[in-house]
Design a protein around this motif. Structure first.
Motif, PDB file in Angstrom:
ATOM      1  N   LYS A  54       0.810  -1.235   0.000  1.00 18.62           N
ATOM      2  CA  LYS A  54       0.000   0.000   0.000  1.00 18.62           C
ATOM      3  C   LYS A  54       0.836   1.275   0.000  1.00 18.62           C
ATOM      4  O   LYS A  54       0.336   2.344  -0.260  1.00 18.62           O
ATOM      5  CB  LYS A  54      -0.901   0.026   1.251  1.00 18.62           C
ATOM      6  CG  LYS A  54      -1.953  -1.049   1.283  1.00 18.62           C
ATOM      7  CD  LYS A  54      -2.829  -0.940   2.514  1.00 18.62           C
ATOM      8  CE  LYS A  54      -2.147  -1.391   3.797  1.00 18.62           C
ATOM      9  NZ  LYS A  54      -1.735  -2.811   3.827  1.00 18.62           N
ATOM     10  N   ARG A  57       3.678   4.010   4.599  1.00 18.80           N
ATOM     11  CA  ARG A  57       4.720   4.789   5.285  1.00 18.80           C
ATOM     12  C   ARG A  57       5.249   5.918   4.392  1.00 18.80           C
ATOM     13  O   ARG A  57       5.348   7.070   4.844  1.00 18.80           O
ATOM     14  CB  ARG A  57       5.818   3.833   5.785  1.00 18.80           C
ATOM     15  CG  ARG A  57       5.262   2.904   6.877  1.00 18.80           C
ATOM     16  CD  ARG A  57       5.920   1.529   6.928  1.00 18.80           C
ATOM     17  NE  ARG A  57       5.142   0.617   7.762  1.00 18.80           N
ATOM     18  CZ  ARG A  57       4.098  -0.099   7.318  1.00 18.80           C
ATOM     19  NH1 ARG A  57       3.686   0.000   6.045  1.00 18.80           N
ATOM     20  NH2 ARG A  57       3.432  -0.909   8.124  1.00 18.80           N
ATOM     21  N   GLU A  83      10.030   2.601   2.500  1.00 18.90           N
ATOM     22  CA  GLU A  83       9.428   1.418   1.873  1.00 18.90           C
ATOM     23  C   GLU A  83      10.457   0.291   1.729  1.00 18.90           C
ATOM     24  O   GLU A  83      10.125  -0.884   1.884  1.00 18.90           O
ATOM     25  CB  GLU A  83       8.820   1.786   0.514  1.00 18.90           C
ATOM     26  CG  GLU A  83       7.932   0.706  -0.086  1.00 18.90           C
ATOM     27  CD  GLU A  83       6.709   0.351   0.775  1.00 18.90           C
ATOM     28  OE1 GLU A  83       6.235   1.203   1.541  1.00 18.90           O
ATOM     29  OE2 GLU A  83       6.259  -0.813   0.676  1.00 18.90           O
ATOM     30  N   LEU A  90       9.316  -7.181   6.107  1.00 19.52           N
ATOM     31  CA  LEU A  90       8.314  -8.195   5.735  1.00 19.52           C
ATOM     32  C   LEU A  90       8.988  -9.482   5.256  1.00 19.52           C
ATOM     33  O   LEU A  90       8.559 -10.586   5.610  1.00 19.52           O
ATOM     34  CB  LEU A  90       7.384  -7.656   4.629  1.00 19.52           C
ATOM     35  CG  LEU A  90       6.540  -6.416   4.961  1.00 19.52           C
ATOM     36  CD1 LEU A  90       5.640  -6.045   3.783  1.00 19.52           C
ATOM     37  CD2 LEU A  90       5.696  -6.628   6.210  1.00 19.52           C
ATOM     38  N   HIS A  92      11.916 -10.669   6.065  1.00 14.35           N
ATOM     39  CA  HIS A  92      12.485 -11.406   7.205  1.00 14.35           C
ATOM     40  C   HIS A  92      11.382 -11.938   8.128  1.00 14.35           C
ATOM     41  O   HIS A  92      11.503 -13.037   8.666  1.00 14.35           O
ATOM     42  CB  HIS A  92      13.495 -10.526   7.955  1.00 14.35           C
ATOM     43  CG  HIS A  92      14.830 -10.474   7.277  1.00 14.35           C
ATOM     44  ND1 HIS A  92      16.009 -10.212   7.932  1.00 14.35           N
ATOM     45  CD2 HIS A  92      15.171 -10.658   5.974  1.00 14.35           C
ATOM     46  CE1 HIS A  92      17.030 -10.241   7.060  1.00 14.35           C
ATOM     47  NE2 HIS A  92      16.534 -10.492   5.869  1.00 14.35           N
ATOM     48  N   ARG A 105       1.416 -10.085   0.161  1.00  9.23           N
ATOM     49  CA  ARG A 105       1.025  -9.176  -0.913  1.00  9.23           C
ATOM     50  C   ARG A 105       0.485  -9.963  -2.117  1.00  9.23           C
ATOM     51  O   ARG A 105       0.755  -9.663  -3.277  1.00  9.23           O
ATOM     52  CB  ARG A 105       2.203  -8.284  -1.316  1.00  9.23           C
ATOM     53  CG  ARG A 105       2.621  -7.308  -0.218  1.00  9.23           C
ATOM     54  CD  ARG A 105       3.871  -6.514  -0.548  1.00  9.23           C
ATOM     55  NE  ARG A 105       4.061  -5.371   0.347  1.00  9.23           N
ATOM     56  CZ  ARG A 105       5.127  -4.587   0.335  1.00  9.23           C
ATOM     57  NH1 ARG A 105       6.122  -4.810  -0.485  1.00  9.23           N
ATOM     58  NH2 ARG A 105       5.205  -3.561   1.158  1.00  9.23           N
ATOM     59  N   ILE A 159      14.163   1.711  14.405  1.00  9.39           N
ATOM     60  CA  ILE A 159      14.125   0.302  13.985  1.00  9.39           C
ATOM     61  C   ILE A 159      15.037  -0.569  14.856  1.00  9.39           C
ATOM     62  O   ILE A 159      15.207  -1.752  14.581  1.00  9.39           O
ATOM     63  CB  ILE A 159      14.464   0.136  12.479  1.00  9.39           C
ATOM     64  CG1 ILE A 159      15.904   0.519  12.163  1.00  9.39           C
ATOM     65  CG2 ILE A 159      13.487   0.925  11.618  1.00  9.39           C
ATOM     66  CD1 ILE A 159      16.282   0.272  10.699  1.00  9.39           C
ATOM     67  N   VAL A 165      11.738  -1.353  16.011  1.00 15.95           N
ATOM     68  CA  VAL A 165      11.089  -2.495  15.335  1.00 15.95           C
ATOM     69  C   VAL A 165      11.687  -3.831  15.789  1.00 15.95           C
ATOM     70  O   VAL A 165      10.960  -4.794  16.048  1.00 15.95           O
ATOM     71  CB  VAL A 165      11.199  -2.357  13.797  1.00 15.95           C
ATOM     72  CG1 VAL A 165      10.553  -3.548  13.112  1.00 15.95           C
ATOM     73  CG2 VAL A 165      10.549  -1.061  13.312  1.00 15.95           C
ATOM     74  N   ILE A 166      13.027  -3.873  15.899  1.00 11.19           N
ATOM     75  CA  ILE A 166      13.640  -5.159  16.301  1.00 11.19           C
ATOM     76  C   ILE A 166      13.192  -5.525  17.714  1.00 11.19           C
ATOM     77  O   ILE A 166      12.823  -6.687  17.980  1.00 11.19           O
ATOM     78  CB  ILE A 166      15.184  -5.107  16.205  1.00 11.19           C
ATOM     79  CG1 ILE A 166      15.615  -4.853  14.751  1.00 11.19           C
ATOM     80  CG2 ILE A 166      15.796  -6.425  16.697  1.00 11.19           C
ATOM     81  CD1 ILE A 166      17.111  -4.647  14.547  1.00 11.19           C
ATOM     82  N   GLN A 169       9.747  -6.905  17.537  1.00 13.94           N
ATOM     83  CA  GLN A 169       9.706  -8.242  16.928  1.00 13.94           C
ATOM     84  C   GLN A 169      10.215  -9.295  17.918  1.00 13.94           C
ATOM     85  O   GLN A 169       9.670 -10.391  17.999  1.00 13.94           O
ATOM     86  CB  GLN A 169      10.546  -8.234  15.641  1.00 13.94           C
ATOM     87  CG  GLN A 169      10.541  -9.542  14.870  1.00 13.94           C
ATOM     88  CD  GLN A 169       9.267  -9.794  14.089  1.00 13.94           C
ATOM     89  OE1 GLN A 169       8.257  -9.105  14.277  1.00 13.94           O
ATOM     90  NE2 GLN A 169       9.291 -10.784  13.225  1.00 13.94           N
ATOM     91  N   THR A 193       5.449  -1.936  15.092  1.00  9.04           N
ATOM     92  CA  THR A 193       4.785  -1.255  13.971  1.00  9.04           C
ATOM     93  C   THR A 193       4.754   0.262  14.157  1.00  9.04           C
ATOM     94  O   THR A 193       4.987   1.013  13.210  1.00  9.04           O
ATOM     95  CB  THR A 193       3.340  -1.792  13.833  1.00  9.04           C
ATOM     96  OG1 THR A 193       3.427  -3.210  13.700  1.00  9.04           O
ATOM     97  CG2 THR A 193       2.633  -1.203  12.627  1.00  9.04           C
ATOM     98  N   GLN A 230      -1.537  -1.255  13.803  1.00 10.23           N
ATOM     99  CA  GLN A 230      -1.314  -2.664  14.170  1.00 10.23           C
ATOM    100  C   GLN A 230      -2.584  -3.289  14.764  1.00 10.23           C
ATOM    101  O   GLN A 230      -2.848  -4.467  14.555  1.00 10.23           O
ATOM    102  CB  GLN A 230      -0.131  -2.788  15.131  1.00 10.23           C
ATOM    103  CG  GLN A 230       0.246  -4.226  15.459  1.00 10.23           C
ATOM    104  CD  GLN A 230       0.587  -5.080  14.241  1.00 10.23           C
ATOM    105  OE1 GLN A 230       1.432  -4.710  13.434  1.00 10.23           O
ATOM    106  NE2 GLN A 230      -0.083  -6.219  14.077  1.00 10.23           N
TER     107      GLN A 230
END
Ligand code: GRG
Length: 306
Positions: A54, A57, A83, A90, A92, A105, A159, A165-166, A169, A193, A230
């Protein structure tokens, strides 16, 4: 570059389509061609990048520039970098060692198509390219090295392994199949997210010379929208259509993931996502009419079906 003209009605589908094309055109020039040796890595990177995301971001970054009356060319490299980083995450996330997904996707996942080794390297390649883009001057953007460094620093934190992000996750992986608290759930969603969505807005703010008060507001807006994003993702995993979403659904519940519907049920989760988006839109009031596209993108997030 075209500007969206204020009117009572806002065509969000047309807006998203136009911005998506702008980002895709630029992305196509950023990546080495498929023929560039060693071809398989470039094919894998392009395969996942152009599988049909989409571009939320990048669109948030561009809409933030509009809110600040900034030139879109100034944030286009950032939009592309966001992106690239998102697509890397995504690829990973879909690996057997993580979520182990066959579809993303609407297409076979990167490792299903190219094998695990190449998928890992394609992710690494996208991440590396993102920081190359952010660090090199490009035509029309006109930033100083200091500003570029501020953006890179903000993004690295967003991130990373402390609240980025890590971190999210890791918390998501280690919570799977276990009981979890509301606080843990909010942490996972905000880090996994929310932080990249927050960075999309905040880094665009930095590039468009937002003042500290504006940056503080944009940061809160981004985090709030990111959490809502999310929650909606969790809801769609239970109620969405596999055709519209292009992935296997219902896995969160089957695998005991920490999600809003699992803790609060669907109705309360929906109400929470709507409330968060209303709060986020309220934060944009001081930016006036130029923030309309940003507010509309936020509203789209709460009603999206894909
Ligand atoms: C350092 C960025 C980074 C990642 C390494 C693998 C990993 C650690 C994190 C995975 C994070 C992850 C996949 C979070 C889920 C975010 C999410 C809601 C993805 C779906 O986003 P959409 O709906 O997807 O925007 P499209 O396909 O439209 O782009």
């Amino acid at each position: 570059m075209t500007r969206v003209i204020e009117s009572a009605r806002f065509d969000i589908a047309a807006y998203l389509g136009e911005r998506r094309r702008m980002v895709d055109d630029r992305l196509a020039t950023c990546l080495p061609p498929e023929s560039a040796y060693p071809g398989i890595i470039h094919r894998a990177m392009r395969y996942s990048l152009f599988a049909g995301g989409k571009r939320i971001r990048p669109v948030l970054a561009l809409a933030t520039a509009e809110a600040l009356d900034g030139d879109l060319d100034r944030v286009l490299p950032l939009a592309c970098a966001l992106e690239l980083i998102h697509t890397y995450s995504l690829i990973h996330d879909d690996l057997p060692a993580m979520d182990d997904d066959d579809y993303r996707r609407g297409q076979p996942t990167c490792h299903t198509k190219f094998g695990e080794g190449i998928a890992i390297l394609a992710g690494n390649g996208l991440l590396t390219l993102a920081f190359r883009l952010l660090s090199e001057p490009s035509e029309g953007e006109g930033h100083t090295d200091r500003i570029r460094l501020r953006v890179i620093h903000h993004l690295c934190r967003a991130i990373g392994t402390s609240e980025g992000v890590i971190a999210g996750q890791v918390a998501d992986l280690t919570t799977q199949g276990k009981t979890f608290t509301a606080e843990e759930l909010r942490y996972i969603h905000s880090a996994k997210t929310g932080s990249l969505i927050e960075a999309s807005v905040s880094c665009a703010g930095i590039l468009c010379d937002a003042d500290p008060a504006e940056l503080e507001r944009l940061g809160r807006f981004g985090l709030t929208v990111g959490l809502a994003f999310q929650i909606v993702d969790d809801i769609l995993d239970e109620t969405g259509s596999p055709e519209e979403l292009g992935k296997t659904l219902g896995k969160d519940r089957r695998e005991g993931k920490a999600t809003y519907p699992a803790l609060y049920g669907l109705e309360k989760s929906r109400a929470e996502s709507v409330k968060l988006i209303e709060e986020a839109v309220e934060l944009l009031k001081p930016f006036g009419p130029p923030a309309r596209p940003l507010a509309e993108v936020a509203r789209f997030i709460s009603v999206r079906r894909f």
